[in-house]
Design a protein around this motif. Structure first.
Motif, PDB file in Angstrom:
ATOM      1  N   VAL A 369     112.781  40.885  -8.657  1.00 23.92           N
ATOM      2  CA  VAL A 369     112.152  40.191  -7.529  1.00 23.92           C
ATOM      3  C   VAL A 369     110.838  40.866  -7.168  1.00 23.92           C
ATOM      4  O   VAL A 369     109.809  40.209  -6.944  1.00 23.92           O
ATOM      5  CB  VAL A 369     113.108  40.163  -6.317  1.00 23.92           C
ATOM      6  N   GLY A 370     110.848  42.209  -7.097  1.00 20.40           N
ATOM      7  CA  GLY A 370     109.614  42.927  -6.795  1.00 20.40           C
ATOM      8  C   GLY A 370     108.556  42.744  -7.852  1.00 20.40           C
ATOM      9  O   GLY A 370     107.357  42.746  -7.552  1.00 20.40           O
ATOM     10  N   LEU A 371     108.966  42.573  -9.115  1.00 22.56           N
ATOM     11  CA  LEU A 371     108.002  42.386 -10.189  1.00 22.56           C
ATOM     12  C   LEU A 371     107.452  40.967 -10.223  1.00 22.56           C
ATOM     13  O   LEU A 371     106.253  40.763 -10.472  1.00 22.56           O
ATOM     14  CB  LEU A 371     108.657  42.722 -11.534  1.00 22.56           C
ATOM     15  N   THR A 519     104.357  42.977  -3.453  1.00 21.58           N
ATOM     16  CA  THR A 519     105.469  42.167  -2.949  1.00 21.58           C
ATOM     17  C   THR A 519     105.844  42.563  -1.531  1.00 21.58           C
ATOM     18  O   THR A 519     106.102  41.698  -0.676  1.00 21.58           O
ATOM     19  CB  THR A 519     106.685  42.322  -3.870  1.00 21.58           C
ATOM     20  N   MET A 520     105.852  43.848  -1.252  1.00 21.73           N
ATOM     21  CA  MET A 520     106.226  44.332   0.075  1.00 21.73           C
ATOM     22  C   MET A 520     105.282  43.802   1.149  1.00 21.73           C
ATOM     23  O   MET A 520     105.724  43.270   2.178  1.00 21.73           O
ATOM     24  CB  MET A 520     106.219  45.861   0.092  1.00 21.73           C
ATOM     25  N   PHE A 521     103.977  43.885   0.910  1.00 18.34           N
ATOM     26  CA  PHE A 521     103.019  43.431   1.915  1.00 18.34           C
ATOM     27  C   PHE A 521     103.081  41.918   2.110  1.00 18.34           C
ATOM     28  O   PHE A 521     103.006  41.424   3.245  1.00 18.34           O
ATOM     29  CB  PHE A 521     101.597  43.851   1.519  1.00 18.34           C
ATOM     30  N   PHE A 522     103.238  41.166   1.023  1.00 19.55           N
ATOM     31  CA  PHE A 522     103.282  39.717   1.159  1.00 19.55           C
ATOM     32  C   PHE A 522     104.583  39.253   1.815  1.00 19.55           C
ATOM     33  O   PHE A 522     104.580  38.278   2.574  1.00 19.55           O
ATOM     34  CB  PHE A 522     103.112  39.045  -0.202  1.00 19.55           C
ATOM     35  N   LEU A 523     105.686  39.927   1.526  1.00 17.20           N
ATOM     36  CA  LEU A 523     106.936  39.566   2.192  1.00 17.20           C
ATOM     37  C   LEU A 523     106.847  39.818   3.699  1.00 17.20           C
ATOM     38  O   LEU A 523     107.342  39.019   4.506  1.00 17.20           O
ATOM     39  CB  LEU A 523     108.094  40.360   1.593  1.00 17.20           C
ATOM     40  N   TYR A 567     113.005  41.711   1.087  1.00 13.12           N
ATOM     41  CA  TYR A 567     112.319  42.977   1.349  1.00 13.12           C
ATOM     42  C   TYR A 567     113.318  44.132   1.446  1.00 13.12           C
ATOM     43  O   TYR A 567     113.081  45.222   0.910  1.00 13.12           O
ATOM     44  CB  TYR A 567     111.518  42.864   2.640  1.00 13.12           C
ATOM     45  N   ILE A 568     114.432  43.894   2.100  1.00 14.51           N
ATOM     46  CA  ILE A 568     115.421  44.958   2.294  1.00 14.51           C
ATOM     47  C   ILE A 568     116.075  45.358   0.968  1.00 14.51           C
ATOM     48  O   ILE A 568     116.344  46.532   0.708  1.00 14.51           O
ATOM     49  CB  ILE A 568     116.492  44.517   3.312  1.00 14.51           C
TER      50      ILE A 568
END
Length: 570
Positions: A369-371, A519-523, A567-568
């Motif tokens: 998912v992160g990739l 991914t973290m910032f966009f989520l 995200y979690i």
């Protein structure tokens, strides 16, 4: 006092003035009304300097039906000529200001720079400039979103994701990420149709609906996501270039694939080459961005056309591929390959993504998912151009959702085709499988990848500084005052800061390590957009009246929940 009293119907009320008379009907040309309406807010009648407006002139224009100054008219009196203000009877300046009706009186409203005052904040301060030619739904929203969504992940990581996660979980992965962005697109459509969206995109309306602090939080997440994504695109372009021309590498690196009992040396790209070339490319792109956004907007279609053509060549190559043609491990469209690749095969890999029993990188669904998630971002590319659209309330919803559905459908179909065209070993070892099977030769895909990534990098390095400048001009965070821009100026300081962040991420030299950060910032950004819509619906705020008919609070809540859960679990 009721309305009849104000209109002159209250003739029985006593007048406690000098003459002891009674009220007479108030007329627009009454001297007392003219004097009171010409007073500055906060001034008193005893101050002779404030009894007349500073811009008092010999002749003043009347107001036409649009609230603009029209034909000239004179108002005589002992105190000279005064402006006729029909809405400011008895000096109701504060009420008129709150209702936003001063524009109907023909007065000039001083510009403000903070969203606390509910004023339009664009990336530049001062008086608005004459608007340029406005764009429609296709070129203004759909094409920028499509160009931002279709990126490097699809070309050099998507077939590898199918090999690692299998067809079944890859379909689930694409559906989950696509649903997150689609629900966010619905929330974004509701925000865009809640009023006139000016410069700043979603940040503009969120900051004025839920407060500037919430808007700044979402805006900064979006800025950082775009800045780090610029490094992602730069590394993707450099990796593709070095794979196409291995002789251009300064350093060489050889890894060994360990998969069961099979060991095979594979030539991989050196991290130092990615760092050196990445920094050089970032500096060149930074100089191009200094040329202005107009030049980049003109060349954007030139970057998109080769991308669409390369995707067409990939699909032609998939349908024309045969067993071990054009490369060993390619089976052509085969039901046996489809069955073999249906289930997942998570395993350890080295830093280059090559399966290695002793590798220090372990993959699972959450890591995929992160990739993969950066491959579905870019839905705000159209809304960020809201100031350049003819009809924001129509173009943003249609263009954004159409681009989201188009790319999600493309990804779903690609999962099925990639899983049926090659063996799992080929999917996991050939990260440029799209170029290997492309028709008529791989060079087309190499060119398409480089143009796609460079175009997306230019969009990131252009949009992120302007968003940072818009946040800075709102005077919410004093530390951002260095990035303010004047009227008609380019955000050079914000561009340099964005390029500095981009180069810092390029130095990492590993695309797989940067994508989870993006991914973290966009989520976080998408969660904020969905939560904003949910809270505005829940609170039934007076300022929340979206015209988008297909919006519901449950969609926003579901979208926020999916983003937070993703995200979690990363």
């Amino acid at each position: 006092m009721d309305n009849g009293d104000l209109e002159g119907g209250g003739g029985d009320l006593p007048f406690h003035g000098k003459g002891g008379g009674k009220y007479s009907p108030v007329v627009p040309h009454d001297r007392a009304v003219l004097e009171m309406s010409s007073m500055e807010p906060g001034s008193s009648s005893s101050d002779p300097k404030s009894s007349v407006k500073k811009n008092n002139v010999g002749t003043l224009g009347n107001l036409d039906s649009d609230g603009r100054e029209g034909s000239n008219a004179e108002n005589g009196g002992a105190n000279g000529i005064y402006r006729e203000n029909k809405l400011e009877l008895f000096g109701f300046d504060s009420l008129v200001s709150i209702l936003g009706l001063k524009s109907m009186t023909g007065e000039q409203i001083p510009a403000v720079s903070s969203p606390r005052d509910g004023e339009d904040v664009s990336i530049t301060s001062g008086q608005p400039k004459p608007s340029d030619v406005k764009m429609g739904t296709m070129m203004g929203v759909f094409v920028p979103c499509l160009q931002s969504i279709l990126g490097i992940i699809y070309y050099i990581r998507f077939s590898w994701i199918v090999g690692m996660g299998g067809i079944g979980e890859s379909l689930l992965l694409v559906s989950l990420c696509g649903l997150c962005t689609f629900l966010t697109g619905i929330s974004l459509s509701a925000i865009a149709t809640n009023g006139a969206m000016k410069g700043g995109g979603p940040y503009y309306l969120i900051g004025r609906a839920l407060g500037p602090e919430v808007g700044v939080s979402i805006g900064l997440c979006f800025f950082l996501g775009n800045a780090v994504a610029g490094a992602l695109y730069v590394l993707g372009a450099v990796e593709t270039f070095l794979k196409a021309l291995p002789s251009a590498g300064i350093f060489s690196e050889t890894t060994t694939k360990v998969n069961g009992t099979v060991s095979e040396p594979i030539q991989s790209i050196s991290t130092h080459d990615l760092q050196i070339y990445g920094i050089v490319v970032t500096i060149i792109l930074c100089f191009i961005v200094f040329g202005g956004v107009k030049m980049i907007n003109r060349v954007a279609p030139a970057f998109l056309l080769p991308v669409l053509f390369s995707i067409f060549c990939i699909f032609i190559g998939i349908f024309t591929a045969r067993k071990d043609d054009p490369s060993s491990g390619v089976t052509g469209l085969s039901i046996e390959s489809f069955k073999d690749n249906w289930s997942s095969d998570y395993q350890n890999t080295n830093s280059a993504g090559i399966p290695d029993a002793e590798g220090d990188v372990h993959w699972n669904f959450h890591a995929l998912v992160g990739l993969f998630f950066p491959a579905v971002t870019g839905i705000m590319a159209g809304s960020n151009r809201s100031a350049s659209l003819k009809d924001t309330q129509r173009s943003i919803p249609i263009g954004t959702l159409a681009a989201t559905l188009t790319t999600t459908g493309l990804y779903l179909v690609s999962v099925l085709l990639f899983g049926a065209v090659a063996t799992r070993d080929k999917l996991l070892t050939d990260r440029l499988l799209t170029a290997t099977i492309a028709w008529p030769f791989p060079a087309i895909i190499h060119i398409g990848i480089i143009l796609s990534t460079l175009g997306a990098a230019l969009q990131s390095l252009t949009g992120a500084p302007r968003l940072l400048a818009a946040i800075s001009n709102d005077d919410i965070l004093p530390v951002l005052n260095y990035f303010k821009v004047a009227d008609g100026s380019e955000p050079y300081m914000a561009t340099l800061f964005t390029a500095f962040i981009c180069m810092g991420c390029v130095i990492i030299g590993n695309l797989d390590l940067i994508t989870p950060t993006v991914t973290m910032f966009f989520l976080l950004c998408y969660s904020g957009v969905n939560l904003s819509c949910f809270l505005l619906d829940l609170l039934d705020a007076p300022s929340w009246r979206p015209r988008w008919k297909f919006h519901h609070w449950s969609f926003s809540l579901l979208g926020a929940s999916l983003c937070i859960a993703s995200y979690i679990t990363m």
